[in-house]
Scaffold this motif. Structure first.
Motif, PDB file in Angstrom:
ATOM      1  N   ARG A 107       0.844  -1.197   0.000  1.00 11.79           N
ATOM      2  CA  ARG A 107       0.000   0.000   0.000  1.00 11.79           C
ATOM      3  C   ARG A 107       0.878   1.246   0.000  1.00 11.79           C
ATOM      4  O   ARG A 107       0.598   2.229  -0.675  1.00 11.79           O
ATOM      5  N   PHE A 108       1.967   1.203   0.772  1.00 10.35           N
ATOM      6  CA  PHE A 108       2.899   2.331   0.837  1.00 10.35           C
ATOM      7  C   PHE A 108       3.622   2.543  -0.487  1.00 10.35           C
ATOM      8  O   PHE A 108       3.675   3.648  -1.016  1.00 10.35           O
ATOM      9  N   SER A 109       4.202   1.466  -1.011  1.00  9.21           N
ATOM     10  CA  SER A 109       5.117   1.608  -2.144  1.00  9.21           C
ATOM     11  C   SER A 109       4.435   1.621  -3.506  1.00  9.21           C
ATOM     12  O   SER A 109       5.000   2.123  -4.472  1.00  9.21           O
ATOM     13  N   GLY A 110       3.252   1.019  -3.597  1.00  9.55           N
ATOM     14  CA  GLY A 110       2.613   0.870  -4.899  1.00  9.55           C
ATOM     15  C   GLY A 110       3.296  -0.188  -5.750  1.00  9.55           C
ATOM     16  O   GLY A 110       3.116  -0.238  -6.960  1.00  9.55           O
TER      17      GLY A 110
ATOM     18  N   ALA B  75      -0.642  -3.450  11.253  1.00  9.85           N
ATOM     19  CA  ALA B  75       0.641  -3.202  10.595  1.00  9.85           C
ATOM     20  C   ALA B  75       0.655  -1.787  10.049  1.00  9.85           C
ATOM     21  O   ALA B  75      -0.376  -1.275   9.606  1.00  9.85           O
ATOM     22  N   TYR B  76       1.840  -1.160  10.092  1.00 10.44           N
ATOM     23  CA  TYR B  76       2.013   0.132   9.439  1.00 10.44           C
ATOM     24  C   TYR B  76       3.481   0.360   9.115  1.00 10.44           C
ATOM     25  O   TYR B  76       4.364  -0.142   9.797  1.00 10.44           O
ATOM     26  N   VAL B  77       3.722   1.107   8.044  1.00 10.38           N
ATOM     27  CA  VAL B  77       5.067   1.477   7.643  1.00 10.38           C
ATOM     28  C   VAL B  77       5.522   2.627   8.533  1.00 10.38           C
ATOM     29  O   VAL B  77       4.810   3.613   8.701  1.00 10.38           O
ATOM     30  N   TYR B  78       6.727   2.499   9.095  1.00 12.99           N
ATOM     31  CA  TYR B  78       7.253   3.568   9.943  1.00 12.99           C
ATOM     32  C   TYR B  78       8.566   4.150   9.430  1.00 12.99           C
ATOM     33  O   TYR B  78       9.038   5.176   9.928  1.00 12.99           O
ATOM     34  N   ASP B  79       9.153   3.518   8.401  1.00  6.87           N
ATOM     35  CA  ASP B  79      10.395   4.032   7.845  1.00  6.87           C
ATOM     36  C   ASP B  79      10.613   3.383   6.477  1.00  6.87           C
ATOM     37  O   ASP B  79      10.071   2.308   6.209  1.00  6.87           O
ATOM     38  N   ALA B  80      11.397   4.046   5.632  1.00 10.80           N
ATOM     39  CA  ALA B  80      11.679   3.496   4.307  1.00 10.80           C
ATOM     40  C   ALA B  80      13.047   3.964   3.843  1.00 10.80           C
ATOM     41  O   ALA B  80      13.505   5.049   4.206  1.00 10.80           O
ATOM     42  N   GLY B  81      13.684   3.109   3.048  1.00  6.32           N
ATOM     43  CA  GLY B  81      14.964   3.448   2.436  1.00  6.32           C
ATOM     44  C   GLY B  81      14.755   3.664   0.950  1.00  6.32           C
ATOM     45  O   GLY B  81      13.702   4.130   0.526  1.00  6.32           O
ATOM     46  N   THR B  82      15.745   3.261   0.154  1.00  4.46           N
ATOM     47  CA  THR B  82      15.643   3.415  -1.295  1.00  4.46           C
ATOM     48  C   THR B  82      14.639   2.429  -1.877  1.00  4.46           C
ATOM     49  O   THR B  82      13.767   2.792  -2.658  1.00  4.46           O
ATOM     50  N   SER B  83      14.773   1.157  -1.486  1.00  5.57           N
ATOM     51  CA  SER B  83      13.830   0.131  -1.946  1.00  5.57           C
ATOM     52  C   SER B  83      13.241  -0.665  -0.786  1.00  5.57           C
ATOM     53  O   SER B  83      12.371  -1.496  -0.985  1.00  5.57           O
ATOM     54  N   SER B  84      13.718  -0.400   0.433  1.00  2.74           N
ATOM     55  CA  SER B  84      13.260  -1.154   1.604  1.00  2.74           C
ATOM     56  C   SER B  84      12.157  -0.411   2.344  1.00  2.74           C
ATOM     57  O   SER B  84      12.082   0.820   2.317  1.00  2.74           O
TER      58      SER B  84
ATOM     59  N   ALA C 104      10.715  -3.624  -2.112  1.00  2.42           N
ATOM     60  CA  ALA C 104       9.845  -3.439  -3.270  1.00  2.42           C
ATOM     61  C   ALA C 104      10.574  -3.954  -4.507  1.00  2.42           C
ATOM     62  O   ALA C 104      11.771  -3.700  -4.683  1.00  2.42           O
ATOM     63  N   ILE C 105       9.844  -4.702  -5.348  1.00  2.04           N
ATOM     64  CA  ILE C 105      10.445  -5.247  -6.564  1.00  2.04           C
ATOM     65  C   ILE C 105       9.618  -4.862  -7.790  1.00  2.04           C
ATOM     66  O   ILE C 105       8.413  -4.645  -7.708  1.00  2.04           O
ATOM     67  N   ASP C 106      10.313  -4.807  -8.929  1.00  3.00           N
ATOM     68  CA  ASP C 106       9.645  -4.477 -10.183  1.00  3.00           C
ATOM     69  C   ASP C 106       9.164  -5.751 -10.883  1.00  3.00           C
ATOM     70  O   ASP C 106       9.238  -6.843 -10.312  1.00  3.00           O
ATOM     71  N   ASP C 107       8.724  -5.610 -12.121  1.00  6.81           N
ATOM     72  CA  ASP C 107       8.191  -6.749 -12.879  1.00  6.81           C
ATOM     73  C   ASP C 107       9.240  -7.814 -13.189  1.00  6.81           C
ATOM     74  O   ASP C 107       8.896  -8.934 -13.558  1.00  6.81           O
ATOM     75  N   GLU C 108      10.510  -7.461 -13.062  1.00 11.29           N
ATOM     76  CA  GLU C 108      11.592  -8.419 -13.306  1.00 11.29           C
ATOM     77  C   GLU C 108      12.203  -8.919 -11.993  1.00 11.29           C
ATOM     78  O   GLU C 108      13.313  -9.448 -11.977  1.00 11.29           O
ATOM     79  N   ASN C 109      11.476  -8.702 -10.896  1.00  8.50           N
ATOM     80  CA  ASN C 109      11.889  -9.140  -9.556  1.00  8.50           C
ATOM     81  C   ASN C 109      13.188  -8.498  -9.074  1.00  8.50           C
ATOM     82  O   ASN C 109      13.924  -9.077  -8.290  1.00  8.50           O
ATOM     83  N   ARG C 110      13.445  -7.288  -9.527  1.00  6.87           N
ATOM     84  CA  ARG C 110      14.612  -6.527  -9.081  1.00  6.87           C
ATOM     85  C   ARG C 110      14.145  -5.429  -8.137  1.00  6.87           C
ATOM     86  O   ARG C 110      13.062  -4.865  -8.319  1.00  6.87           O
ATOM     87  N   PRO C 111      14.971  -5.086  -7.139  1.00 11.00           N
ATOM     88  CA  PRO C 111      14.588  -3.993  -6.240  1.00 11.00           C
ATOM     89  C   PRO C 111      14.277  -2.720  -7.018  1.00 11.00           C
ATOM     90  O   PRO C 111      14.944  -2.404  -8.009  1.00 11.00           O
ATOM     91  N   THR C 112      13.237  -2.039  -6.573  1.00 11.74           N
ATOM     92  CA  THR C 112      12.833  -0.786  -7.205  1.00 11.74           C
ATOM     93  C   THR C 112      12.607   0.266  -6.124  1.00 11.74           C
ATOM     94  O   THR C 112      12.388  -0.069  -4.958  1.00 11.74           O
ATOM     95  N   THR C 113      12.658   1.517  -6.495  1.00 10.37           N
ATOM     96  CA  THR C 113      12.573   2.597  -5.518  1.00 10.37           C
ATOM     97  C   THR C 113      11.166   2.726  -4.938  1.00 10.37           C
ATOM     98  O   THR C 113      10.174   2.376  -5.593  1.00 10.37           O
TER      99      THR C 113
END
Length: 152
Positions: A45-48, A75-84, A113-122
């Motif tokens: 929900r946070f990252s889309g 559950a809730y998001v309390y912090d985020a990095g580049t892709s975490s 968060a991962i993209d359609d190719e299962n790679r980390p995404t922002t």
């Protein structure tokens, strides 16, 4: 940007006999699975984006959840990095007849968060636009650092 309160997910799982151990309480593995699923929903929900579990930072089982009660998971998001994405999870035992609740389990999960190719995404930046959101964020940061599971 996504506000912390937009990531808040609450869910219930009824503890059935097939979820229980020989003591007729929820098996810890089932509780962890339910928490992981709700945590992933919050992270998505946070990252889309699709999010996968990367780390479980402690899993404190404080009380059992008897068959017939529900596991009420927040559950809730309390912090985020580049892709975490860091998610705080709290499970309470709830008796639906009396509405009585008490905390049973707490943990902090990290998703990626991962993209359609299962790679980390922002992921977007987390915002906190309310006193309630700021209190939730501070509780999570303090609990993550000092391992204090008495916060709720």
């Amino acid at each position: 940007m996504t506000d912390l309160l937009e990531t808040l997910i609450e869910n219930r799982e009824m503890v059935q006999p097939n979820h229980a151990n020989m003591l007729e309480v929820a098996h810890g593995g089932n509780v962890m699975k339910w928490m992981d699923e709700v945590g992933a929903m919050s992270a998505m929900r946070f990252s889309g984006e699709t999010c996968v579990t990367a780390q479980v930072n402690r899993m404190d089982f404080e009380r059992p959840i008897p068959v017939g009660d529900t596991a009420y998971i927040t559950a809730y998001v309390y912090d985020a990095g580049t892709s975490s994405v860091k998610v705080r999870l709290i499970t309470e035992r709830e008796d639906l007849r009396t509405r009585e609740r008490e905390k049973t389990t707490e943990s902090y999960f990290v998703y990626v968060a991962i993209d359609d190719e299962n790679r980390p995404t922002t992921v977007p930046k987390l915002t906190v636009d309310s006193e309630t959101g700021e209190r939730l964020r501070q509780d999570a940061l303090e609990g993550e650092i000092d391992g204090n599971s008495d916060k709720s």
